[in-house]
Design a protein around this motif. Sequence first.
Motif, PDB file in Angstrom:
ATOM      1  N   LEU A 161       0.858  -1.301  -0.139  1.00  0.00           N
ATOM      2  CA  LEU A 161       0.059   0.030  -0.037  1.00  0.00           C
ATOM      3  C   LEU A 161       0.930   1.181   0.014  1.00  0.00           C
ATOM      4  O   LEU A 161       0.505   2.149  -0.717  1.00  0.00           O
ATOM      5  N   ASP A 162       2.016   1.346   0.918  1.00  0.00           N
ATOM      6  CA  ASP A 162       2.686   2.512   0.864  1.00  0.00           C
ATOM      7  C   ASP A 162       3.529   2.877  -0.412  1.00  0.00           C
ATOM      8  O   ASP A 162       3.645   4.113  -0.900  1.00  0.00           O
ATOM      9  N   ILE A 163       4.148   1.748  -1.024  1.00  0.00           N
ATOM     10  CA  ILE A 163       4.575   1.973  -2.237  1.00  0.00           C
ATOM     11  C   ILE A 163       3.723   2.367  -3.321  1.00  0.00           C
ATOM     12  O   ILE A 163       4.104   3.094  -4.373  1.00  0.00           O
ATOM     13  N   THR A 164       2.540   1.740  -3.290  1.00  0.00           N
ATOM     14  CA  THR A 164       1.428   1.976  -4.372  1.00  0.00           C
ATOM     15  C   THR A 164       1.315   3.663  -4.152  1.00  0.00           C
ATOM     16  O   THR A 164       1.053   4.396  -5.223  1.00  0.00           O
ATOM     17  N   ARG A 165       1.026   4.168  -3.064  1.00  0.00           N
ATOM     18  CA  ARG A 165       0.856   5.612  -2.774  1.00  0.00           C
ATOM     19  C   ARG A 165       2.075   6.555  -3.439  1.00  0.00           C
ATOM     20  O   ARG A 165       1.965   7.676  -4.045  1.00  0.00           O
ATOM     21  N   ALA A 166       3.374   5.858  -3.287  1.00  0.00           N
ATOM     22  CA  ALA A 166       4.569   6.622  -3.745  1.00  0.00           C
ATOM     23  C   ALA A 166       4.365   6.336  -5.272  1.00  0.00           C
ATOM     24  O   ALA A 166       4.673   7.622  -6.078  1.00  0.00           O
ATOM     25  N   LEU A 167       4.081   5.295  -5.774  1.00  0.00           N
ATOM     26  CA  LEU A 167       3.906   5.384  -7.213  1.00  0.00           C
ATOM     27  C   LEU A 167       2.855   6.185  -7.956  1.00  0.00           C
ATOM     28  O   LEU A 167       3.327   6.910  -9.048  1.00  0.00           O
ATOM     29  N   ILE A 168       2.044   6.674  -7.108  1.00  0.00           N
ATOM     30  CA  ILE A 168       0.795   7.579  -7.708  1.00  0.00           C
ATOM     31  C   ILE A 168       1.510   8.994  -7.604  1.00  0.00           C
ATOM     32  O   ILE A 168       1.290   9.720  -8.544  1.00  0.00           O
ATOM     33  N   ARG A 169       2.493   9.321  -6.630  1.00  0.00           N
ATOM     34  CA  ARG A 169       3.234  10.711  -6.599  1.00  0.00           C
ATOM     35  C   ARG A 169       4.352  10.690  -7.483  1.00  0.00           C
ATOM     36  O   ARG A 169       4.899  11.801  -7.656  1.00  0.00           O
ATOM     37  N   LEU A 170       4.933   9.575  -7.759  1.00  0.00           N
ATOM     38  CA  LEU A 170       6.129   9.433  -8.541  1.00  0.00           C
ATOM     39  C   LEU A 170       6.352  10.335  -9.753  1.00  0.00           C
ATOM     40  O   LEU A 170       5.543  10.352 -10.676  1.00  0.00           O
TER      41      LEU A 170
END
Length: 241
Positions: free
Chosen positions: A74-83
Amino acid sequence: MLRIRLTLPRRITAQTYTHQDLIHDAIINGLEAAGCNASDLIGLNARLWTFAPIGWHNGHQGWVHSLIISTSDLDITRALIRLKPETINQRRWNGETLSFAGAQLNIEPDPMFPQQTQLACLLLSPLVLQAKQGTSKQWCKNLGDLDLSEIISRKLSAKAGRPIQLTIQPDTLYLRANPKHSVLVNLKQFPNGQKSFVIGMQAPLLIQGSEDDLRFAWYTGIGEKTRNGFGCLGLLEAGVQ
């Protein structure tokens, strides 16, 4: 869970690399800039993610025009959205550089339909497995010699923290036509001249299981060293794009 594709436009030359860690480190820089902690991405307690460089090779030289980055966390998913694509960059001690500035970022669609129980896959990045030989470990080189269903299910169960049961069958016609289907990937070069490498395997796979188990394998990757860019799955019908 999320999977993204970054693609360099035709006006930007495909990025060159000689060791896959250049791509790995560039992605780490981008994910850290998007809010991830380094400890979530590398090391013993790293979270679940994988990637695949899409391009071509000529000898020891590689070219990459697209990147697939995938996670079930989940946390890396959120980062990918902001990438931001421009933050995926790295310069090595030997002057080798890689940058995805100017790349187009797209979210990949989920491949699963409700109650789907199988996926016909190819390996966008090689599948890496090791087997014990006495007191040491050796790279596995032949998919036909392995009980992939047991090995992959066991490794994914450990990552998921729950039982995962998959049946995995490599394409027997492909193995017959390509008895040598292993590939050596140069991983890293050190300032003292030493190098490290990984041997992986590539072949089409039919993966069967529950919808949840298939989805976990799709976003997490299969096998060993997934966070170093191995075991990333693609749809056979889509090919390598």
